[in-house]
Design an enzyme around this catalytic site. Structure first.
Site, mmCIF file in Angstrom:
data_model
loop_
_atom_site.group_PDB
_atom_site.id
_atom_site.type_symbol
_atom_site.label_atom_id
_atom_site.label_comp_id
_atom_site.label_asym_id
_atom_site.label_seq_id
_atom_site.Cartn_x
_atom_site.Cartn_y
_atom_site.Cartn_z
ATOM 1 N N GLU A 171 -3.002 -4.496 -3.338
ATOM 2 C CA GLU A 171 -3.474 -5.359 -4.424
ATOM 3 C C GLU A 171 -3.463 -4.619 -5.757
ATOM 4 O O GLU A 171 -3.003 -5.131 -6.772
ATOM 5 C CB GLU A 171 -4.907 -5.834 -4.130
ATOM 6 N N CYS A 183 -10.572 -3.173 -4.734
ATOM 7 C CA CYS A 183 -9.563 -4.134 -5.214
ATOM 8 C C CYS A 183 -10.223 -5.399 -5.758
ATOM 9 O O CYS A 183 -9.764 -5.950 -6.762
ATOM 10 C CB CYS A 183 -8.576 -4.460 -4.102
ATOM 11 N N CYS A 197 -10.173 -4.995 -0.353
ATOM 12 C CA CYS A 197 -11.352 -4.134 -0.228
ATOM 13 C C CYS A 197 -12.216 -4.259 -1.492
ATOM 14 O O CYS A 197 -11.827 -4.896 -2.485
ATOM 15 C CB CYS A 197 -10.930 -2.685 -0.018
ATOM 16 N N CYS A 209 -4.057 0.738 -2.660
ATOM 17 C CA CYS A 209 -3.949 -0.510 -1.892
ATOM 18 C C CYS A 209 -2.871 -1.405 -2.507
ATOM 19 O O CYS A 209 -2.549 -1.291 -3.698
ATOM 20 C CB CYS A 209 -5.262 -1.278 -1.908
ATOM 21 N N ASN A 242 0.839 -1.196 0.000
ATOM 22 C CA ASN A 242 0.000 0.000 0.000
ATOM 23 C C ASN A 242 0.879 1.254 0.000
ATOM 24 O O ASN A 242 1.961 1.284 0.595
ATOM 25 C CB ASN A 242 -1.037 0.010 1.131
ATOM 26 N N GLU A 289 0.255 5.129 0.732
ATOM 27 C CA GLU A 289 -0.716 6.116 1.238
ATOM 28 C C GLU A 289 -0.334 7.537 0.834
ATOM 29 O O GLU A 289 0.758 7.787 0.321
ATOM 30 C CB GLU A 289 -0.827 5.991 2.764
HETATM 31 N N1 THU Z 1 -5.205 -1.769 2.417
HETATM 32 C C1 THU Z 1 -4.590 -2.518 1.456
HETATM 33 O O1 THU Z 1 -3.568 -2.122 0.914
HETATM 34 N N2 THU Z 1 -5.148 -3.702 1.125
HETATM 35 C C2 THU Z 1 -6.186 -4.292 1.784
HETATM 36 O O2 THU Z 1 -6.571 -5.408 1.452
HETATM 37 C C3 THU Z 1 -6.840 -3.567 2.877
HETATM 38 C C4 THU Z 1 -6.448 -2.151 3.029
HETATM 39 C C5 THU Z 1 -4.552 -0.523 2.847
HETATM 40 C C6 THU Z 1 -5.197 0.755 2.432
HETATM 41 C C7 THU Z 1 -4.681 1.693 3.516
HETATM 42 O O3 THU Z 1 -3.392 2.128 3.156
HETATM 43 C C8 THU Z 1 -4.556 0.824 4.738
HETATM 44 O O4 THU Z 1 -4.517 -0.511 4.249
HETATM 45 C C9 THU Z 1 -5.685 0.987 5.726
HETATM 46 O O5 THU Z 1 -6.907 0.749 5.159
#
Ligand code: THU
Length: 126
Positions: free
Chosen positions: A55, A88, A85, A53, A42, A44
């Site tokens: 994925e 994704c 999520c 994310c 991820n 941010e």
């Molecule tokens: N996140 C992912 O990268 N993948 C997931 O399957 C769940 C959520 C990340 C997004 C954000 O940076 C952090 O996790 C919190 O939601």
């Protein structure tokens, strides 16, 4: 490739996660039908909606290199089983509908079909 090995690659990819806001670090490893592995983490942003994310990071890397057929994606977030999520899931669905989604916590692995996690995607319903 064994899913345990794919998960280990996801765990390593997680080390690059950039998550200073949520502190929720995620790594993924996407296995193509041709046998290649693309990693993701991820990424941010202060503007939260710009967050990518893990994925979708891996999928964008793979698709940008010409890969569109996937057999599995492993997701690792540490303590807890973490499912992709909704955005994704929809992104995965765009390319491969019969993909295995490999989730894990520190002790166990669970394998789901995409259809288990998203029985109906954003498609026109008759
Ligand atoms: N996140 C992912 O990268 N993948 C997931 O399957 C769940 C959520 C990340 C997004 C954000 O940076 C952090 O996790 C919190 O939601």
């Amino acid at each position: 490739m064994e899913y345990k090995e794919l998960l280990d690659i996801a765990k390593t990819a997680r080390k690059n996660a950039y998550a200073p806001y949520s502190k929720f670090y995620v790594g993924t490893a996407l296995l193509t039908k041709s046998g290649k592995v693309y990693t993701g983490c991820n990424v941010e942003n202060l503007s939260f909606g710009a967050t990518i994310c893990a994925e979708r990071c891996a999928i964008a890397k793979a698709v940008s290199e010409g890969e569109r057929d996937f057999s599995a994606i492993a997701v690792y977030a540490g303590e807890k089983f973490t499912s992709p999520c909704g955005i994704c899931l929809q992104t995965i669905y765009e390319f491969t509908k019969d993909i295995d989604i490999v989730l894990a916590d520190r002790n166990a692995i669970k394998v789901y079909k995409l259809q288990d996690l998203m029985p109906i995607s954003a498609i026109p319903i008759e």
